[in-house]
Design an enzyme around this catalytic site. Structure first.
Site, short mmCIF file in Angstrom:
data_model
loop_
_atom_site.label_atom_id
_atom_site.label_comp_id
_atom_site.label_asym_id
_atom_site.label_seq_id
_atom_site.Cartn_x
_atom_site.Cartn_y
_atom_site.Cartn_z
N HIS A 295 34.72 -14.78 -49.11
CA HIS A 295 33.66 -15.42 -48.34
C HIS A 295 33.40 -14.78 -46.99
O HIS A 295 32.54 -15.26 -46.24
CB HIS A 295 33.97 -16.90 -48.11
CG HIS A 295 33.69 -17.75 -49.30
ND1 HIS A 295 32.45 -18.29 -49.54
CD2 HIS A 295 34.47 -18.12 -50.32
CE1 HIS A 295 32.50 -18.99 -50.66
NE2 HIS A 295 33.71 -18.89 -51.16
N LYS B 84 24.18 -25.14 -37.64
CA LYS B 84 25.27 -24.50 -38.39
C LYS B 84 26.50 -24.55 -37.50
O LYS B 84 26.41 -24.93 -36.34
CB LYS B 84 24.91 -23.05 -38.73
CG LYS B 84 24.40 -22.24 -37.51
CD LYS B 84 24.00 -20.81 -37.86
CE LYS B 84 22.70 -20.72 -38.61
NZ LYS B 84 22.82 -20.07 -39.91
N ARG B 85 27.67 -24.16 -38.02
CA ARG B 85 28.85 -24.10 -37.16
C ARG B 85 28.55 -23.20 -35.96
O ARG B 85 27.80 -22.22 -36.07
CB ARG B 85 30.05 -23.55 -37.94
CG ARG B 85 30.62 -24.55 -38.94
CD ARG B 85 31.14 -25.80 -38.26
NE ARG B 85 32.33 -25.54 -37.50
CZ ARG B 85 33.54 -26.02 -37.80
NH1 ARG B 85 33.70 -26.82 -38.84
NH2 ARG B 85 34.59 -25.74 -37.06
N LYS C 84 27.31 -16.05 -35.14
CA LYS C 84 26.05 -16.70 -35.51
C LYS C 84 25.03 -16.68 -34.36
O LYS C 84 23.86 -16.96 -34.55
CB LYS C 84 26.31 -18.13 -35.99
CG LYS C 84 27.07 -18.19 -37.34
CD LYS C 84 27.36 -19.64 -37.73
CE LYS C 84 28.18 -19.78 -39.00
NZ LYS C 84 27.36 -19.73 -40.23
N THR D 161 23.87 -20.36 -46.41
CA THR D 161 23.14 -21.19 -47.37
C THR D 161 22.14 -22.06 -46.62
O THR D 161 21.17 -22.52 -47.20
CB THR D 161 24.10 -22.09 -48.17
OG1 THR D 161 25.00 -22.73 -47.26
CG2 THR D 161 24.88 -21.28 -49.20
N LYS E 152 18.23 -23.50 -47.59
CA LYS E 152 17.74 -24.88 -47.51
C LYS E 152 16.44 -24.96 -46.71
O LYS E 152 15.51 -25.67 -47.08
CB LYS E 152 18.80 -25.77 -46.82
CG LYS E 152 20.13 -25.85 -47.54
CD LYS E 152 21.20 -26.49 -46.63
CE LYS E 152 22.59 -26.24 -47.14
NZ LYS E 152 23.62 -26.56 -46.13
#
Ligand SMILES: *Cc1c(COP(=O)(O)O)cnc(C)c1O
Length: 838
Positions: free
Chosen positions: A368, A559-560, A565, A667, A671
């Protein structure tokens, strides 16, 4: 064997029968919950409805199990330390096609299904994407009628509940079982014993062969807790079996005999801590002993359960992999490789080579992440103390493996060190990814880019050693939760034009392509988005007291919180927008509301500082009257699945801006696009494939590509050049430095600036800034043309077919697991087959 009596069991009513549902709800309020049904109070009615829905799944689940048994179908076991299902009520109701009758039934008691559903606490047994993926995959296995089982841990405390205090993240414990859990079946009569510690000893078996046993252990019991997962309208129901730790049936006799009764009870409590709490790290390995114990606890119980189910039906072990496929969700369950070898050799007395062949043909492993800090390793000393027999087996696996390496790469001793399952320096450690790769027949990455980088950068020698072993299965999301349930308005509009086939065949959304040029359809599409924005706006007002302009562009990053990110890049741009507005409000043509949401790992200092920065900037911007309400910043606390379901359908713009080469797939990106948001993003993870599906012109791509990031890191990136060359960027960084947003706590953001300017800007924020800012201006420009924006929104949504988790699961089933879906055979109330098998 005595013959079974003919069943006189009367199955429950069909699921769409409102009156029987009403009757069952009332019966459960009284006899399951011991409540007075009058006057109806919401919580007991939520729970009674949940029980009535569960009743309707149990029949179908037993039937499904019996069909597995009868057809001797090959089964899939999906092992994951995390599942992130969120709420079950509406999901189960939609999947059982009970939404009409449920709404009517609860309405007749004076309730609204939406309100009742809000009373359910999210099941948050995961951190983020990896756990949510596991839950989407279970939904798809059920939808595709694949004989599958999910296995994991039933944590008493899931991911922490996030609150904010003066803009700082505060973690509260997530006591999700406080009010009981109407969805699960606890099975206290079904316990497995799990061993820890002790030592190993050799002995001669009856044939004079040297064998090994593991003795002197501390034992803990694992209790099964089952949650049923229904497929979409197909009568197929699978099981997510989560293990809870229980103390052994016997007290510690030593304590007990010494009269130390309380000591014995304390010992009992201690053993139950193993399933107490989920580790709250996303993409980081924390390396705590309790975590290793959690991993082995769940793997051991799961393998006892699997072998119990299959042992009696197989003629010889070599056919076991024809009946069983085990998927390892990341390396977290990878101790399973050593555990299965232990069972085959020590308990089943197979020869090494025979056992190894069975083992490798059983396992497949999903990688992952490429982040080095996420690659799991355990100190050999720790692993040897907690699991001494496994340590011996791992060393033996490694001995065989290194012999193969030597044979394949003669004279390359450097490779031995690089590929070894054991890392020698600076400390002896077990590399779990290497164990998982060597012990599996297939390894997959989770997007095309990620799988390529795995092959090229991380494991090139493994590719040479095991040609074809490393491949790709791009992640996906379930359209049942993420469109049908979360966005009923859009779902209805779609079904009105192309029917409901898209719910299980998301590719059929493409049938809407001709409608893109129909002005009335575009108008209807825009209207749904507007209603979703109004719904979110009401939620934000309730939660924060802030009023949002519904015509503003809803720009969302949820998101986290992680440096890779790049929430920091986003907020830096927002500050520059604020500066433009302060100088001249008319210079900004599109009002924006910028939403952030996400949890930071409690020990991740930089991520927590980003949360504080966002909130500090929000405080200043949201209270500045001079900017004509053209900018609002909203940090929504406690991002979780049920909150995602409210936010995502309302988004205009989806921020997917990770440093290229660092997000394995994502992901969230899928969405948002499915719900008609346009993406601003880097060519990272699945963004690359989203671009391929929707077309380069229908997505806002910016920034360095993965290869360019790597090249820039090699050749040296000077963040000061970016700072000096870009006045707007320089101004924002100077404001942060000069405590513009935090006069009360001067200096707190220095570490963030330091990592950007002195620390080399590892995540390339400053390198990507100018392109990001320019691309945001292109976003504004397009947003002014609402008709064109809507056109592209529709094009995004209808081209998401590839990103259905049904496609992902179809790929796994065909290419990796080699399992066939069961034929469709609707449950008709009869369970004629013998079952003993659950
Ligand atoms: C989908 C999802 C994620 C993953 O989001 P990414 O943007 O892919 O990181 C995390 N948390 C929740 C609650 C989700 O629903």
């Amino acid at each position: 064997m005595p013959s079974r009596p003919v069943s006189t069991y009367k199955p429950l009513c069909q699921s769409d029968d409102k009156d029987s549902l009403k009757n069952d709800i009332q019966r459960h309020v009284i006899s399951s919950l011991g409540n007075d049904y009058d006057p109806p109070r919401p919580y007991p009615y939520y729970k009674a409805l949940a029980y009535a829905v569960r009743d309707r799944m149990v029949d179908r689940w037993i039937y499904t199990q019996r069909r597995y048994h009868e057809s001797k179908a090959k089964r899939v076991y999906y092992l994951s330390l995390e599942f992130l299902p969120g709420r079950f009520l509406k999901n189960n109701i939609y999947n059982l096609n009970m939404d009409q009758c449920s709404r009517q039934a609860v309405a007749e008691f004076g309730f609204d299904l939406e309100d009742l559903s809000e009373l359910e606490w999210d099941a948050g047994l995961g951190n983020g994407g990896l756990g949510r993926l596991a839950s989407c995959f279970l939904d798809s296995m059920a939808a595709l009628q694949i004989p599958g089982h999910g296995y994991g841990i039933r944590y008493d405390y899931g991911i922490f509940f996030q609150t904010l205090s003066n803009g700082h993240q505060i973690e509260k414990c997530d006591n999700w079982l406080r009010n009981g859990n109407p969805w699960e079946f606890e099975r206290p009569e079904n316990l497995y014993e799990v061993q820890f510690g002790g030592h190993t000893e050799a002995y001669q078996d009856e044939n004079g062969k040297t064998s090994f046993r593991w003795v002197g252990t501390d034992n803990i019991m694992a209790m099964a807790c089952d949650t049923l997962i229904p497929g979409y309208d197909n009568g197929h129901v699978i099981n997510m079996r989560l293990w809870a730790a229980k103390s052994s049936r016997e007290f510690n006799l030593e304590f007990f005999n010494m009269g130390n009764y309380v000591g014995a009870v304390e010992d009992r409590i201690h053993s139950e801590t193993i399933s107490k709490v989920l580790y709250p790290n996303d993409s980081v390995d924390q390396g705590r002993e309790l975590r290793l114990r959690q991993q082995y606890f769940f793997v051991s119980a799961t393998f006892q359960d699997i072998l119990r189910r299959h042992k009696k039906h197989i003629a010889c072990w070599s056919e076991f992999p024809d009946h069983v496929a085990v998927q390892l969700n990341d390396t977290h369950p990878s101790i399973a490789v050593a555990e299965f070898m232990r069972l085959l050799i020590d308990q089943e007395h197979l020869e090494w080579n025979e056992a190894w062949d069975v083992c490798v043909r059983t396992f497949a492993y999903t990688n992952h992440t490429l982040l080095p800090e996420a690659l799991e390793t355990w100190p050999a000393a720790l692993l040897g103390r907690v699991l001494p027999r496994h340590m011996e087996i791992i060393l033996e696996i490694n001995r065989h493996f290194l012999a193969k390496v030597r044979q394949h790469f003669p004279g390359r001793d450097d490779l031995l060190e690089k590929l070894s399952i054991i890392q020698e320096h600076p400390e002896r450690r077990v590399r779990m990814a290497h164990l998982a790769i060597v012990g599996s027949h297939t390894v997959n990455g989770v997007s095309a880019l990620h799988s390529r980088l795995l092959q090229e950068r991380v494991f090139p020698e493994f590719v040479e050693l095991f040609p074809g072993k490393i491949r790709n299965v791009t992640n996906g999301i379930t359209p049942r939760r993420w469109l049908l349930q979360a966005n009923p308005g859009l779902a209805a509009l779609i079904s009105q034009h192309i029917g409901t086939g898209w719910i299980t065949h998301l590719d059929e959304m493409k049938k809407l392509a001709p409608m893109v040029d129909d002005p009335a359809f575009r108008e209807a599409w825009r209207k749904v988005k507007k209603e979703n924005k109004q719904r979110l706006l009401r939620y934000v007002l309730r939660k924060t007291g802030i009023n949002i302009d519904e015509s503003s562009l809803f720009d969302v990053q949820v998101k986290r919180i992680h440096e890779y990110k790049r929430q920091l890049l986003n907020i830096i741009y927002v500050i520059s927008l604020y500066n433009r507005l302060r100088k001249d409000p008319s210079s900004v043509t599109v009002p924006r509301t910028v939403f952030f949401g996400g949890k930071a790992a409690p020990s991740y200092v930089a991520a927590k500082l980003v949360i504080k920065l966002i909130n500090s900037v929000a405080e200043v911007v949201n209270n500045d009257q001079s900017i004509d309400n053209k900018l609002k910043i909203i940090f929504l606390s406690n991002y979780c699945v049920s909150q995602a379901e409210k936010i995502i359908p309302a988004a205009d713009l989806s921020e997917q801006i990770s440093t290229a080469g660092m997000e394995a797939s994502g992901t969230g990106n899928m969405k948002f696009a499915l719900n008609g948001a346009l993406t601003i993003g880097t060519l990272d993870g699945a963004n690359v494939e989203i671009m391929e599906e929707v077309g380069r012109d229908n997505i806002f791509i910016f920034g360095l590509k993965a290869e360019e990031v790597a090249e820039k890191r090699r050749s040296g990136h000077n963040p000061w050049d970016c700072y000096h060359q870009n006045p707007a960027l320089r101004e924002t960084l100077d404001m942060i430095r000069d405590n513009f947003f935090n006069p009360e706590e001067p200096g707190i953001f220095q570490p963030l600036l330091h990592s950007l300017l002195e620390g080399g800007d590892h995540y390339m924020l400053l390198a990507d800034y100018a392109d990001y800012a320019a691309t945001q201006e292109a976003v504004d420009k397009l947003y002014l043309d609402q008709d064109e924006w809507t056109r592209r929104s529709i094009i995004n949504s209808i081209n998401m077919g590839k990103f259905s988790s049904d496609r992902s699961i179809g790929d796994y089933a065909r290419d990796i697991w080699k399992v066939e879906p069961l034929s469709r055979a609707d449950f008709n109330g009869n369970c004629p087959l013998p079952g003993e098998d659950a």
